[in-house]
Design a protein around this motif. Structure first.
Motif, short mmCIF file in Angstrom:
data_model
loop_
_atom_site.label_atom_id
_atom_site.label_comp_id
_atom_site.label_asym_id
_atom_site.label_seq_id
_atom_site.Cartn_x
_atom_site.Cartn_y
_atom_site.Cartn_z
N UNK A 38 -32.08 -17.58 19.54
CA UNK A 38 -30.66 -18.17 19.99
C UNK A 38 -30.73 -19.64 20.19
N UNK A 39 -32.15 -20.07 20.66
CA UNK A 39 -32.49 -21.70 20.69
C UNK A 39 -32.48 -22.46 19.57
N UNK A 40 -32.63 -21.77 18.72
CA UNK A 40 -32.58 -22.26 17.13
C UNK A 40 -31.29 -22.44 16.56
N UNK A 41 -30.63 -21.36 16.75
CA UNK A 41 -29.37 -20.99 15.89
C UNK A 41 -28.28 -21.96 16.34
N UNK A 42 -27.51 -22.28 15.20
CA UNK A 42 -26.28 -23.04 15.52
C UNK A 42 -25.03 -22.17 15.81
N UNK A 43 -25.13 -20.88 16.02
CA UNK A 43 -24.05 -20.22 16.47
C UNK A 43 -24.22 -19.81 18.05
N UNK A 44 -23.23 -19.25 18.73
CA UNK A 44 -23.32 -18.81 20.05
C UNK A 44 -23.56 -17.43 20.36
N UNK A 45 -23.38 -16.74 19.39
CA UNK A 45 -23.32 -15.22 19.51
C UNK A 45 -24.68 -14.77 19.79
N UNK A 46 -25.92 -15.54 19.18
CA UNK A 46 -27.18 -15.02 19.60
C UNK A 46 -27.47 -15.05 20.98
N UNK A 47 -26.88 -16.02 21.75
CA UNK A 47 -26.97 -16.05 23.36
C UNK A 47 -26.45 -14.85 23.95
N UNK A 48 -25.20 -14.53 23.19
CA UNK A 48 -24.69 -13.08 23.91
C UNK A 48 -25.56 -12.01 23.62
N UNK A 49 -26.51 -12.02 22.57
CA UNK A 49 -27.27 -10.97 22.19
C UNK A 49 -28.56 -11.15 23.31
N UNK A 50 -28.85 -12.17 23.78
CA UNK A 50 -29.98 -12.43 24.71
C UNK A 50 -29.59 -12.01 26.05
N UNK A 51 -28.30 -12.24 26.46
CA UNK A 51 -27.61 -12.03 27.58
C UNK A 51 -27.62 -10.47 27.82
N UNK A 52 -27.37 -9.71 26.66
CA UNK A 52 -27.14 -8.13 26.78
C UNK A 52 -28.48 -7.71 26.67
N UNK A 53 -29.61 -8.26 26.31
CA UNK A 53 -30.99 -7.81 26.32
C UNK A 53 -31.46 -8.14 27.82
N UNK A 54 -31.12 -9.24 28.39
CA UNK A 54 -31.33 -9.46 29.73
C UNK A 54 -31.00 -8.50 30.83
N UNK A 55 -29.86 -7.57 30.36
CA UNK A 55 -29.41 -6.58 31.42
C UNK A 55 -30.70 -5.25 31.30
N UNK A 56 -31.39 -5.27 30.17
CA UNK A 56 -31.96 -4.19 30.25
C UNK A 56 -33.42 -4.40 30.99
N UNK A 57 -33.61 -6.01 30.82
CA UNK A 57 -34.96 -6.50 31.41
C UNK A 57 -34.81 -6.34 33.04
#
Length: 111
Positions: A38-57
């Protein structure tokens, strides 16, 4: 994650009564990879994926800090975010493919 999950279940049953170190390691590794992408991507949706994975953590850390959390709450925090994560990944991939069809190219990464 798909490959390691069955391996983890051979050693630890999915009971959710205590913090599951095997799934914590898998989820932490996935979170790290998603964050790097997500830090290298030009899109915003990878940040949404990180946020959802954060819930599990956070679910794992909450269970580690307070063992009295009901097993159902721990299970929901650990598992439920994976479904919208997959939907977000599918939608992002779909729109990427649409941009490729229209533009012929779609730079995904920052320099």
């Amino acid at each position: 994650m798909v490959v390691l999950d069955p391996f983890v279940h051979t050693f630890t049953p999915a009971e959710y009564a205590t913090m599951d170190p095997g799934h914590f390691i898998i989820d932490f590794f996935a979170w790290t990879v998603f964050l790097a992408i997500s830090l290298r991507a030009r899109r915003f949706w990878p940040l949404c994926v990180v946020s959802l994975q954060t819930i599990a953590l956070v679910g794992h850390l909450a269970k580690l800090m307070d063992v009295s959390i009901h097993p159902l709450a721990y299970m929901i925090m650990q598992v439920a975010s994976s479904y919208p994560l997959l939907v977000t990944l599918a939608i992002g991939t779909y729109f990427h493919q649409q941009r490729l069809k229209v533009n012929g190219t779609d730079p995904s990464w920052r320099n």
